[in-house]
Design a protein around this motif. Structure first.
Motif, PDB file in Angstrom:
ATOM      1  N   ASN A 128       0.859  -1.191   0.000  1.00 58.24           N
ATOM      2  CA  ASN A 128       0.000   0.000   0.000  1.00 58.24           C
ATOM      3  C   ASN A 128       0.892   1.236   0.000  1.00 58.24           C
ATOM      4  N   LEU A 129       0.635   2.144  -0.919  1.00 54.12           N
ATOM      5  CA  LEU A 129       1.339   3.419  -0.953  1.00 54.12           C
ATOM      6  C   LEU A 129       0.342   4.556  -0.761  1.00 54.12           C
ATOM      7  N   PRO A 130       0.769   5.651  -0.149  1.00 52.46           N
ATOM      8  CA  PRO A 130      -0.120   6.811   0.008  1.00 52.46           C
ATOM      9  C   PRO A 130      -0.522   7.381  -1.346  1.00 52.46           C
ATOM     10  N   GLY A 131      -1.588   8.154  -1.346  1.00 55.04           N
ATOM     11  CA  GLY A 131      -2.099   8.741  -2.580  1.00 55.04           C
ATOM     12  C   GLY A 131      -1.578  10.125  -2.893  1.00 55.04           C
ATOM     13  N   SER A 132      -0.733  10.688  -2.037  1.00 58.75           N
ATOM     14  CA  SER A 132      -0.134  11.981  -2.364  1.00 58.75           C
ATOM     15  C   SER A 132       1.138  11.721  -3.156  1.00 58.75           C
ATOM     16  N   LEU A 133       1.401  12.572  -4.127  1.00 52.30           N
ATOM     17  CA  LEU A 133       2.544  12.341  -5.013  1.00 52.30           C
ATOM     18  C   LEU A 133       3.873  12.276  -4.262  1.00 52.30           C
ATOM     19  N   PRO A 134       4.198  13.244  -3.424  1.00 50.30           N
ATOM     20  CA  PRO A 134       5.505  13.081  -2.767  1.00 50.30           C
ATOM     21  C   PRO A 134       5.527  11.893  -1.812  1.00 50.30           C
ATOM     22  N   GLY A 135       4.450  11.671  -1.056  1.00 56.36           N
ATOM     23  CA  GLY A 135       4.398  10.553  -0.108  1.00 56.36           C
ATOM     24  C   GLY A 135       4.521   9.205  -0.800  1.00 56.36           C
ATOM     25  N   MET A 136       3.859   9.057  -1.934  1.00 61.21           N
ATOM     26  CA  MET A 136       3.932   7.807  -2.694  1.00 61.21           C
ATOM     27  C   MET A 136       5.367   7.544  -3.119  1.00 61.21           C
ATOM     28  N   GLU A 137       6.021   8.558  -3.643  1.00 66.93           N
ATOM     29  CA  GLU A 137       7.396   8.392  -4.116  1.00 66.93           C
ATOM     30  C   GLU A 137       8.350   8.100  -2.956  1.00 66.93           C
ATOM     31  N   TRP A 138       8.236   8.848  -1.865  1.00 70.02           N
ATOM     32  CA  TRP A 138       9.116   8.624  -0.714  1.00 70.02           C
ATOM     33  C   TRP A 138       8.983   7.199  -0.192  1.00 70.02           C
ATOM     34  N   CYS A 139       7.743   6.743  -0.058  1.00 69.03           N
ATOM     35  CA  CYS A 139       7.509   5.398   0.491  1.00 69.03           C
ATOM     36  C   CYS A 139       8.026   4.318  -0.458  1.00 69.03           C
ATOM     37  N   PHE A 140       7.775   4.478  -1.742  1.00 62.24           N
ATOM     38  CA  PHE A 140       8.261   3.483  -2.706  1.00 62.24           C
ATOM     39  C   PHE A 140       9.781   3.406  -2.683  1.00 62.24           C
ATOM     40  N   LEU A 141      10.437   4.554  -2.754  1.00 62.56           N
ATOM     41  CA  LEU A 141      11.901   4.565  -2.798  1.00 62.56           C
ATOM     42  C   LEU A 141      12.521   4.024  -1.512  1.00 62.56           C
ATOM     43  N   ALA A 142      11.804   4.150  -0.394  1.00 60.77           N
ATOM     44  CA  ALA A 142      12.309   3.646   0.886  1.00 60.77           C
ATOM     45  C   ALA A 142      12.499   2.131   0.883  1.00 60.77           C
ATOM     46  N   ILE A 143      11.691   1.420   0.081  1.00 61.43           N
ATOM     47  CA  ILE A 143      11.751  -0.052   0.100  1.00 61.43           C
ATOM     48  C   ILE A 143      12.089  -0.664  -1.249  1.00 61.43           C
TER      49      ILE A 143
END
Length: 163
Positions: A128-143
């Motif tokens: 599950n990734l957040p729906g905000s553009l920066p949050g989605m990218e930060w979370c994806f790149l973290a893992i």
């Protein structure tokens, strides 16, 4: 390479009231990090049953290896993606969800409000990734650096697990 499915959960995107800006960015991240493309993309309103049906369809019938959801992870009453995911997964992978929040906190403490989870269903990984553009990218790149290893282990193609 993996078969990837994405479900975007958003009432406003589903009703075409707002642009789905996260999906093209996720496609670019998948291409850049894994040289992989999205095989299936579904739009869903913030509805537990529809989200659950989309997830099950993509994993059980379309046989995706990696299912990423975008949106519906916040505290709003309509945000129900984690609840739908709970109905679909066999096992939790809490370390990945914790790492998403930990890394994204370097950019914004608001990420503490995301309820995103990660789990497995059969041989598939669900993120599950957040729906905000920066949050989605930060979370994806973290893992992103752990996704290949996780899939190899889940699918039984890697018996050597480095901790």
């Amino acid at each position: 390479m993996w078969k990837i499915g994405v479900v975007t959960s958003s009432n406003s995107v589903y009703c075409r009231e707002r642009e789905n800006d996260c999906f093209p960015k996720l496609e670019a991240l998948l291409k850049h990090n894994f040289d992989a493309e999205v095989a299936h993309h579904r739009l869903s309103p913030d509805n537990i049953e529809m989200l659950k049906e989309n997830m099950i369809e993509l994993i059980d019938r379309e046989k995706v290896d990696l299912l990423i959801t975008i949106g519906g992870t916040g505290l709003s009453p309509e945000d129900v993606t984690p609840e739908a995911t709970e109905l679909v997964i066999d096992r939790h992978v809490p370390g990945l969800a914790e790492e998403m929040r930990r890394c994204a906190m370097q950019h914004s403490r608001k990420v503490l409000l995301t309820r995103a989870i990660v789990g497995t269903r059969g041989n598939a990984l669900i993120i599950n990734l957040p729906g905000s553009l920066p949050g989605m990218e930060w979370c994806f790149l973290a893992i992103a650096d752990q996704i290949s290893s996780a899939l190899a282990i889940i699918q039984g193609t890697n018996e050597n697990v480095n901790t």
